[in-house]
Design a protein around this motif. Structure first.
Motif, short mmCIF file in Angstrom:
data_model
loop_
_atom_site.label_atom_id
_atom_site.label_comp_id
_atom_site.label_asym_id
_atom_site.label_seq_id
_atom_site.Cartn_x
_atom_site.Cartn_y
_atom_site.Cartn_z
N UNK A 89 54.88 25.30 51.47
CA UNK A 89 54.16 25.78 50.19
C UNK A 89 53.85 26.68 50.12
N UNK A 90 52.72 27.58 49.45
CA UNK A 90 51.70 28.40 49.66
C UNK A 90 50.95 27.51 47.88
N UNK A 91 50.02 27.69 48.46
CA UNK A 91 48.96 26.83 48.08
C UNK A 91 47.66 27.69 47.65
N UNK A 92 46.71 28.18 46.31
CA UNK A 92 45.69 27.90 46.51
C UNK A 92 44.73 27.80 44.81
N UNK A 93 43.71 28.35 44.12
CA UNK A 93 43.76 28.78 42.95
C UNK A 93 43.45 30.51 42.92
N UNK A 94 44.18 30.16 41.69
CA UNK A 94 43.15 32.44 40.89
C UNK A 94 42.14 32.26 40.54
N UNK A 95 41.52 32.84 40.02
CA UNK A 95 39.99 33.28 38.87
C UNK A 95 40.38 34.20 39.03
N UNK A 96 40.41 35.07 37.60
CA UNK A 96 40.28 36.34 37.41
C UNK A 96 38.72 36.36 36.09
N UNK A 97 38.56 37.67 36.51
CA UNK A 97 36.94 38.18 35.59
C UNK A 97 37.36 39.07 35.28
N UNK A 98 36.78 39.19 33.76
CA UNK A 98 36.99 39.83 32.73
C UNK A 98 36.06 40.73 32.63
N UNK A 99 35.96 41.32 31.14
CA UNK A 99 34.98 42.47 31.61
C UNK A 99 33.08 41.75 30.86
N UNK A 100 33.34 41.06 31.27
CA UNK A 100 31.98 40.53 31.17
C UNK A 100 30.59 40.97 32.43
N UNK A 101 31.43 40.96 34.29
CA UNK A 101 31.53 40.94 35.02
C UNK A 101 31.90 42.37 35.25
N UNK A 102 32.81 43.12 34.71
CA UNK A 102 33.27 44.32 35.48
C UNK A 102 32.60 45.87 34.62
N UNK A 103 32.45 46.71 35.15
CA UNK A 103 31.59 47.77 34.69
C UNK A 103 31.26 48.48 36.24
N UNK A 104 30.41 50.12 35.75
CA UNK A 104 31.04 51.13 36.83
C UNK A 104 30.33 50.93 37.96
N UNK A 105 28.50 49.86 37.70
CA UNK A 105 27.58 49.34 38.33
C UNK A 105 27.63 48.27 39.13
N UNK A 106 29.38 46.64 38.96
CA UNK A 106 29.65 46.26 39.84
C UNK A 106 29.63 46.48 41.41
N UNK A 138 45.13 46.27 30.90
CA UNK A 138 44.57 45.81 31.54
C UNK A 138 43.32 45.04 32.23
N UNK A 139 41.98 45.23 32.39
CA UNK A 139 40.84 45.19 32.48
C UNK A 139 40.32 43.85 33.41
N UNK A 140 41.08 43.37 34.69
CA UNK A 140 40.07 42.38 35.39
C UNK A 140 39.80 42.33 36.58
N UNK A 141 39.47 41.71 37.62
CA UNK A 141 38.95 41.53 39.10
C UNK A 141 39.86 39.71 39.09
N UNK A 142 40.74 40.19 40.21
CA UNK A 142 40.70 38.63 40.60
C UNK A 142 41.24 38.42 41.73
N UNK A 143 40.49 36.51 42.36
CA UNK A 143 40.92 36.91 43.49
C UNK A 143 41.64 34.76 43.38
N UNK A 144 42.07 35.45 45.12
CA UNK A 144 42.58 34.29 44.73
C UNK A 144 42.76 32.93 46.38
N UNK A 145 41.99 32.67 47.07
CA UNK A 145 41.75 32.00 47.97
C UNK A 145 43.20 30.71 48.74
N UNK A 146 43.62 31.68 49.57
CA UNK A 146 45.14 30.52 49.07
C UNK A 146 45.50 30.43 50.75
#
Length: 322
Positions: A156-173, A275-283
């Motif tokens: 199998x492949x196994x993990x979790x994906x979390x995608x952050x949106x506009x609240x966390x994204x900006x030029x200073x991120x 689309x505007x998001x930053x996603x991380x998937x530990x896997x």
């Protein structure tokens, strides 16, 4: 103990957990997908939500590939990736869809102590899934347990994906990572191969080298694989929003992290340039193109023997900064 509310949203049962600092909403019938994570003080939404959000239950469904149906039915947010990651694939006589079946598995739930426990049985692979969601003040932990109830071993492949949106994204991120090695995505970075390693935060992008630490303010699409962690954590800070979000996970089960950034460069379906998001998937595995590619490219599939049980977790801490 957090407060628990039972809601009905567009025909779906939605559970809302509330602490002094955070509000978490999840959908048991969609594999316990967390559709909303908000800072309580100002109701700031941290997760990426698709333009259509949580579609009305039993909405008319057009035919399409597993990738198209995955995006069509996704509300965004934070979901399990199991037993396949990325592109749909056929294995053991069945098609394992894009990002796997767990994200759309119906889970029954109960409140145990200060945790919400959700359990269900997958149908296209012989696994039972248990999710334990614990909210304590400014942090939420989602621990997943998978049990092979079949009579043969399964890769199998196994993990979790979390995608952050506009609240966390900006030029200073700014993104801080405990990884030491970055691998490019061979499909996106056409001038590089999976074997072209770089030290964090450098990576090969579509048009050359990029700095994964910064988000920037122009349209861009990134995909890279973070490996060899000295510390299994990622911290994303946005000073202008007074916000810091830290991720921690079980590196033994999930030694790789898929890093994905979309800031309007992807045209056509599904985002049409919005689309505007930053996603991380530990896997457990990489690349993010299905089980067969993970076996061929990296030999990073996880084998779970008959009767075998594995548990891992992703913890997110949300802090306000001055």
């Amino acid at each position: 103990m957090p407060d628990l509310e039972e809601l009905v949203v567009r025909g779906w049962e939605v559970l809302r957990l509330t602490s002094d600092s955070l509000v978490v909403e999840l959908v048991p019938a969609l594999g316990g997908t967390v559709t909303s994570l908000r800072r309580r003080a100002d109701d700031l939404e941290l997760l990426w939500q698709t333009p259509w959000g949580l579609r009305r239950r039993q909405a008319i469904e057009l035919p399409g590939s597993t990738e198209v149906t995955r995006y069509t039915n996704s509300p965004g947010g934070w979901h399990p990736v199991f037993p396949n990651g990325g592109d749909g694939t056929s294995v053991h006589g069945a098609e394992w869809g894009f990002d796997g079946e767990a994200r759309v598995t119906w889970l029954d739930w109960r409140l145990t102590g200060d945790s919400l426990v959700l359990q269900g049985r997958l149908t296209r692979s012989p696994f039972e899934l248990t999710r334990e969601v614990t909210l304590r003040d400014d942090q939420v932990t989602v621990a997943d347990t998978v049990v092979n109830v079949g009579a043969e071993h399964i890769d199998v492949m196994w993990g979790q994906q979390i995608a952050f949106g506009a609240g966390l994204l900006g030029p200073d991120t700014v993104v801080h990572s405990g990884c030491t090695t970055v691998r490019p995505d061979g499909r996106l970075a056409t001038s590089a191969s999976y074997d072209d390693l770089l030290p964090w935060p450098r990576a090969y992008g579509r048009h050359g080298l990029v700095n994964l630490r910064g988000i920037g303010d122009g349209p861009e699409t990134r995909m890279a694989y973070l490996c060899d962690f000295a510390d299994a954590s990622i911290r994303v800070q946005r000073p202008s929003a007074g916000l810091s979000v830290e991720l921690q996970w079980d590196e033994f089960s999930w030694p790789h992290v898929w890093y994905e950034l979309e800031t309007g460069a992807r045209k056509g379906f599904p985002w049409y340039g919005t689309g505007r998001y930053l996603a991380f998937t530990p896997c457990s595995s990489w690349p993010a193109h299905g089980l067969h590619d993970a076996r061929r490219v990296s030999s990073t599939l996880m084998r779970i023997h008959e009767g075998g049980e594995r548990t891992s977790y992703l913890r997110v801490r949300v802090q306000s900064t001055g």
